[in-house]
Design a protein around this motif. Structure first.
Motif, PDB file in Angstrom:
ATOM      1  N   LYS A  73       0.768  -1.120   0.239  1.00 39.88           N
ATOM      2  CA  LYS A  73       0.299   0.037  -0.140  1.00 39.88           C
ATOM      3  C   LYS A  73       1.214   1.405   0.024  1.00 39.88           C
ATOM      4  O   LYS A  73       0.236   1.717  -0.573  1.00 39.88           O
ATOM      5  CB  LYS A  73      -0.309   0.062   0.911  1.00 39.88           C
ATOM      6  N   PHE A 341      -1.950   0.373   9.813  1.00 36.77           N
ATOM      7  CA  PHE A 341      -2.233   0.042   9.266  1.00 36.77           C
ATOM      8  C   PHE A 341      -2.187  -1.843  10.014  1.00 36.77           C
ATOM      9  O   PHE A 341      -2.408  -2.475   9.350  1.00 36.77           O
ATOM     10  CB  PHE A 341      -1.094  -0.130   8.057  1.00 36.77           C
ATOM     11  N   THR A 344      -5.130  -1.890  12.589  1.00 39.86           N
ATOM     12  CA  THR A 344      -6.418  -2.415  12.082  1.00 39.86           C
ATOM     13  C   THR A 344      -6.569  -3.240  10.889  1.00 39.86           C
ATOM     14  O   THR A 344      -7.600  -3.052  10.518  1.00 39.86           O
ATOM     15  CB  THR A 344      -6.718  -0.490  11.620  1.00 39.86           C
ATOM     16  N   ASP A 345      -5.741  -3.145   9.791  1.00 39.94           N
ATOM     17  CA  ASP A 345      -5.367  -4.498   8.527  1.00 39.94           C
ATOM     18  C   ASP A 345      -6.014  -5.357   8.478  1.00 39.94           C
ATOM     19  O   ASP A 345      -4.845  -5.807  10.145  1.00 39.94           O
ATOM     20  CB  ASP A 345      -4.298  -4.032   8.128  1.00 39.94           C
ATOM     21  N   GLU A 347      -6.121  -8.691   8.069  1.00 39.25           N
ATOM     22  CA  GLU A 347      -4.873  -9.304   7.180  1.00 39.25           C
ATOM     23  C   GLU A 347      -3.422  -9.516   8.550  1.00 39.25           C
ATOM     24  O   GLU A 347      -3.509 -10.526   9.012  1.00 39.25           O
ATOM     25  CB  GLU A 347      -5.112  -9.315   5.767  1.00 39.25           C
ATOM     26  N   SER A 348      -3.012  -8.071   8.203  1.00 36.67           N
ATOM     27  CA  SER A 348      -2.174  -8.366   9.703  1.00 36.67           C
ATOM     28  C   SER A 348      -2.230  -8.765  11.179  1.00 36.67           C
ATOM     29  O   SER A 348      -1.135  -9.530  11.216  1.00 36.67           O
ATOM     30  CB  SER A 348      -1.342  -6.633   9.227  1.00 36.67           C
TER      31      SER A 348
END
Length: 445
Positions: A73, A341, A344-345, A347-348
């Motif tokens: 990103k 990121f 709050t992502d 996938e992470s």
């Protein structure tokens, strides 16, 4: 994540006079050194530059694993994770904030319980994340994580992992004693089961570092919606709820159910050696069991902490962390993009959960099928669903900037009560008065 509680109080006390001389911890712009990144604030809008993050233990590996996802990103933001031991990190953060931010990185890992100590001592030490958009996540992260992350009405720390609690138990020992975990609903049930297990197997029920450990009473108090302080910050060590919790621990010890261990290593040794039937702890301890006692695979189960009364609250928290951005960083905007990121992502966060056992506080992750997947190590039960469902019921409590000082007095009181047969109420009242003298806080019963 394993908690660090070591030299923090002494370190902060040592710089107390220096902080006062610098104007109560406010940032001194003339003395402020630039962050360790390479991009100035004027170019942050272009999402380019380099930031450095301090972390320790498995957080280092976890954050490094997030960087490739982040760079999909934000390809022009370089992130470097420096491994700094927890003790060194707190020492350096304290010294850096005392010097107006000199020598600090662009983001730092910090334990949630420790945050109020720093935000009190250094009220302008960390960046205002509310101004960067963090307020939009208040409904997306479990409520229990926010009180420690907010100072003067502003978010100054972004919540990361959660320490939802449970009782890890040896299913083979329970079966040998004829004890059913599902029948343990209260602490009285827990004590009765412990006596039976002790009689049938000779094993203690749980490990406690009597002279130094406060994890058990802290979890019990969190169940009741309190810490060592009330919502006004007054000391409540002699209150009915604290007295009741300590009395239960004394009852366990008097019945021979507690294995008196020495610190973290003692708890891990008791886990490996099978000298205890249960370990009440945060969800993160599941990873320790799997890592340190692989030969016990399939012999573990989990149930919620017992309540004080049947039907009472069984949800609590132990541990957890956040990421902060020093106010002196010249790369606050791009540092925030990485922090936002990483935390709050979905996938992470699921990568960190699956690979390192870092239990997310991000609510949307709980929809992931992983939480309903049977865990072979834990008897093919979906134990992580239990912890996820529990998270919404964990009471938020007021730790205050003096939490670590209070914990030391509570540990001393616990040792006196359990090892020297001190009276529970009188000893806790004495601890409250000592803490009051030290902190100038009022005492409430």
């Amino acid at each position: 994540m394993k908690n660090f509680k070591g030299k923090l109080i002494g370190t902060l006390a040592a710089v107390g006079l220096l902080v006062s001389a610098c104007g109560g911890g406010g940032q001194q712009e003339a003395q402020t050194q630039p962050g360790t990144g390479t991009t100035t604030e004027g170019t942050n809008a272009q999402d380019k530059g380099e930031i450095i993050v301090w972390a320790w233990d498995i957080a280092v590996k976890g954050l490094n694993d997030v960087i490739p996802l982040f760079n999909k990103k934000y390809p022009d933001i370089k992130v470097k994770i420096d491994e700094v031991g927890s003790s060194d990190a707190y020492d350096k953060v304290t010294a850096g904030l005392s010097a107006g931010g000199a020598g600090l990185p662009d983001a730092v890992l910090m334990e949630s319980e420790v945050l109020p100590v720093y935000t009190s001592q250094f009220p302008d030490g960390f960046a205002d994340l509310s101004a960067m958009g963090a307020d939009s996540y208040k409904e997306k992260i479990t409520a229990t994580k926010w009180p420690q992350s907010i100072s003067k009405g502003k978010i100054v720390a972004f919540p990361w992992d959660l320490g939802s609690t449970g009782v890890f138990y040896r299913t083979d020992l329970f079966e040998a004693a004829g004890v059913k975990a599902e029948e343990i609903e209260t602490w009285d049930d827990f004590i009765a089961a412990g006596k039976k297990i002790k009689e049938k197997t000779g094993k203690a029920m749980l490990p406690v570092d009597i002279s130094n450990g406060t994890a058990l009473i802290s979890m019990m108090l969190n169940q009741e919606g309190i810490s060592y302080f009330d919502n006004d910050g007054d000391i409540i060590l002699g209150s009915d709820k604290v007295t009741k919790a300590m009395a239960k621990i004394k009852e366990m010890n008097d019945a021979g159910l507690i294995a008196n261990v020495q610190g973290w290593d003692g708890t891990v040794t008791a886990t490996k050696n099978g000298t205890v039937a249960t370990i009440p702890y945060g969800v993160w301890y599941s990873g320790t069991i799997m890592d340190q006692a692989p030969e016990t695979k399939g012999k573990w189960g989990v149930f919620l902490l017992p309540a004080f009364e049947k039907g009472g609250n069984r949800a609590s928290n132990n541990g957890g962390s956040a990421l902060v951005i020093p106010a002196a960083s010249k790369n606050k905007e791009i540092a925030y993009k990485f922090v936002e990121f990483a935390l709050t992502d979905a996938e992470s966060q699921m990568l960190l959960m699956k690979k390192y056992g870092l239990f997310p506080s991000l609510l949307e992750t709980y929809k992931d099928p992983f939480f309903d997947a049977p865990q072979e190590f834990f008897g093919n039960k979906p134990i992580f669903r239990l912890f996820a469902d529990e998270s919404a019921a964990i009471p938020a409590v007021n730790y205050t900037s003096d939490y670590q000082r209070a914990a030391k007095h509570v540990a001393d009181a616990q040792a006196k009560i359990l090892l020297s047969q001190g009276d529970v109420k009188a000893t806790l009242d004495e601890a409250a008065e000592l803490l009051s003298v030290e902190t100038q806080r009022k005492v409430k019963q």
